[in-house]
Write a protein that holds these residues in place. Structure first.
Motif, PDB file in Angstrom:
ATOM      1  N   THR A  61     -36.743 -28.031-101.202  1.00 39.34           N
ATOM      2  CA  THR A  61     -35.696 -28.740-100.792  1.00 39.34           C
ATOM      3  C   THR A  61     -34.348 -28.328-101.378  1.00 39.34           C
ATOM      4  O   THR A  61     -34.083 -28.022-102.262  1.00 39.34           O
ATOM      5  CB  THR A  61     -35.834 -30.479-101.605  1.00 39.34           C
ATOM      6  N   LEU A  94     -30.926 -28.832-102.248  1.00 40.43           N
ATOM      7  CA  LEU A  94     -29.877 -29.793-102.799  1.00 40.43           C
ATOM      8  C   LEU A  94     -28.654 -29.080-102.879  1.00 40.43           C
ATOM      9  O   LEU A  94     -28.522 -27.999-103.624  1.00 40.43           O
ATOM     10  CB  LEU A  94     -30.504 -30.185-104.409  1.00 40.43           C
ATOM     11  N   TRP A 149     -42.642 -28.781-110.643  1.00 36.62           N
ATOM     12  CA  TRP A 149     -41.490 -28.526-110.003  1.00 36.62           C
ATOM     13  C   TRP A 149     -40.907 -27.285-110.397  1.00 36.62           C
ATOM     14  O   TRP A 149     -40.594 -27.220-111.682  1.00 36.62           O
ATOM     15  CB  TRP A 149     -40.711 -29.947-110.061  1.00 36.62           C
ATOM     16  N   ASN A 153     -33.100 -38.263-106.474  1.00 35.44           N
ATOM     17  CA  ASN A 153     -34.577 -38.302-106.463  1.00 35.44           C
ATOM     18  C   ASN A 153     -35.106 -37.562-105.188  1.00 35.44           C
ATOM     19  O   ASN A 153     -34.855 -37.741-104.106  1.00 35.44           O
ATOM     20  CB  ASN A 153     -35.046 -39.695-106.421  1.00 35.44           C
ATOM     21  N   ILE A 154     -35.836 -36.685-105.534  1.00 32.17           N
ATOM     22  CA  ILE A 154     -36.611 -35.942-104.621  1.00 32.17           C
ATOM     23  C   ILE A 154     -38.119 -36.053-104.382  1.00 32.17           C
ATOM     24  O   ILE A 154     -38.711 -35.870-105.452  1.00 32.17           O
ATOM     25  CB  ILE A 154     -36.497 -34.214-104.931  1.00 32.17           C
ATOM     26  N   THR A 155     -38.761 -36.733-103.260  1.00 33.09           N
ATOM     27  CA  THR A 155     -39.876 -37.092-103.047  1.00 33.09           C
ATOM     28  C   THR A 155     -40.764 -35.975-102.468  1.00 33.09           C
ATOM     29  O   THR A 155     -40.280 -35.297-101.753  1.00 33.09           O
ATOM     30  CB  THR A 155     -40.032 -38.201-102.359  1.00 33.09           C
ATOM     31  N   CYS A 156     -42.121 -35.795-102.994  1.00 32.99           N
ATOM     32  CA  CYS A 156     -42.983 -34.919-102.468  1.00 32.99           C
ATOM     33  C   CYS A 156     -44.177 -35.318-102.191  1.00 32.99           C
ATOM     34  O   CYS A 156     -44.765 -36.288-102.720  1.00 32.99           O
ATOM     35  CB  CYS A 156     -43.238 -33.604-103.485  1.00 32.99           C
ATOM     36  N   THR A 194     -42.005 -37.932-107.512  1.00 27.73           N
ATOM     37  CA  THR A 194     -40.704 -37.731-107.372  1.00 27.73           C
ATOM     38  C   THR A 194     -40.130 -37.003-108.245  1.00 27.73           C
ATOM     39  O   THR A 194     -40.421 -37.570-109.740  1.00 27.73           O
ATOM     40  CB  THR A 194     -40.233 -39.547-107.071  1.00 27.73           C
ATOM     41  N   TYR A 243     -35.348 -26.634-105.020  1.00 30.32           N
ATOM     42  CA  TYR A 243     -36.340 -27.463-105.825  1.00 30.32           C
ATOM     43  C   TYR A 243     -37.588 -27.274-104.941  1.00 30.32           C
ATOM     44  O   TYR A 243     -37.644 -27.786-103.870  1.00 30.32           O
ATOM     45  CB  TYR A 243     -35.986 -28.645-106.082  1.00 30.32           C
ATOM     46  N   GLN A 277     -41.860 -31.819 -98.476  1.00 29.28           N
ATOM     47  CA  GLN A 277     -40.610 -32.612 -98.967  1.00 29.28           C
ATOM     48  C   GLN A 277     -39.632 -32.076 -98.012  1.00 29.28           C
ATOM     49  O   GLN A 277     -39.515 -31.349 -97.087  1.00 29.28           O
ATOM     50  CB  GLN A 277     -40.369 -31.577-100.183  1.00 29.28           C
ATOM     51  N   SER A 289     -33.498 -30.837 -96.930  1.00 26.90           N
ATOM     52  CA  SER A 289     -32.397 -30.606 -97.842  1.00 26.90           C
ATOM     53  C   SER A 289     -31.818 -32.287 -98.207  1.00 26.90           C
ATOM     54  O   SER A 289     -32.296 -33.005 -97.466  1.00 26.90           O
ATOM     55  CB  SER A 289     -31.149 -30.066 -96.919  1.00 26.90           C
ATOM     56  N   MET A 290     -31.123 -32.002 -98.971  1.00 30.48           N
ATOM     57  CA  MET A 290     -30.289 -33.235 -99.423  1.00 30.48           C
ATOM     58  C   MET A 290     -28.902 -32.892-100.072  1.00 30.48           C
ATOM     59  O   MET A 290     -28.676 -31.937-100.546  1.00 30.48           O
ATOM     60  CB  MET A 290     -31.063 -33.927-100.817  1.00 30.48           C
TER      61      MET A 290
END
Lengths: 115, 109
Positions: free
Chosen positions: B103, B105, B35, B19-22, B72, B86, B6, B9-10
């Motif tokens: 990630t 966030l 998650w 939206n966090i994609t893995c 996601t 996350y 993933q 950072s975001m």
């Protein structure tokens, strides 16, 4: 759900000594896990401590350094032995109720600083 | 155990959807995608879990395409309190949770 209490919440220890961390769960659980989280890093699984069997250690972790006891279904201890500054981390206890409930519940962690 | 990848950072702004994609290319047939959220000085907390298609609860949605090689996590209308790390995990039948990098966030005002 499960509520987990860890003691101590934090400690500062001298190098060469040991620290024993206690994990108390408010319900009976078979599956219990111990993790280490170094500052700013993700969690790393140390071992699985299921009641009624010897703890199973992940690669890079050995029983002499991290002895674990699991005397019953609600309690476990993790000892970090022969402390060095590299052992400074947060140690977390986790349980999974099992069956259809696959959620893992975590304690607040024990912050260990070795000086 | 499936390895997950993933973004490190975001950043997002309050009120936006995140939206966090893995990626989990070698996920096993029996693995569930789970998650977790972690705030500083706390243990991780469960957010959502799914096997395929879409799962929604009161805090998030999880989208898993048919090939299950990615997923996601969608957080609607984030607030400052959603600033956290996350983690995406593939849970096997052993119930062993192996955490990836996560990630980080950051929600900005």
């Amino acid at each position: 759900s499960a509520v987990i209490s860890q003691k101590p919440s934090r400690d500062i220890c001298q190098r060469g000594t040991s620290l024993t961390i206690q994990c108390q769960v408010d319900s009976q659980v078979t599956m219990m896990f111990w993790y280490r989280q170094q500052p700013g890093q993700s969690l790393t699984l140390i071992a699985t401590a299921n009641q009624g069997s010897e703890a199973t250690y992940e690669s890079g972790f050995v029983i002499d350094k991290f002895p674990i006891s699991r005397p019953n279904l609600t309690f476990s201890t993790l000892t970090v032995s022969n402390l060095s500054p590299e052992d400074s981390s947060i140690y977390l206890c986790s349980v999974v109720l099992g069956g259809r409930n696959t959620e893992a519940f975590f304690g607040q962690g024990t912050r260990l600083t070795v000086v | 155990l499936a390895k997950t990848t993933q973004p490190i950072s975001m950043d997002s702004y309050e009120g936006q959807e995140v939206n966090i994609t893995c990626s989990h290319n070698n996920i096993a047939t029996n693995d569930y995608i789970t998650w977790y959220q972690q705030f500083p000085s706390q243990g991780p907390r469960f957010i959502i879990q799914g096997y395929k298609t879409k799962v929604t609860n009161e805090v998030a949605s999880l989208f898993i395409p048919a090939d299950r090689k990615s997923s996601t996590l969608s957080l609607p209308r984030v607030s400052l309190s959603d600033t956290a790390v996350y983690y995406c995990l593939a849970l096997s039948g052993t119930y062993k949770y192996i955490f990836g990098t996560g990630t980080r966030l950051k929600v900005l005002a």
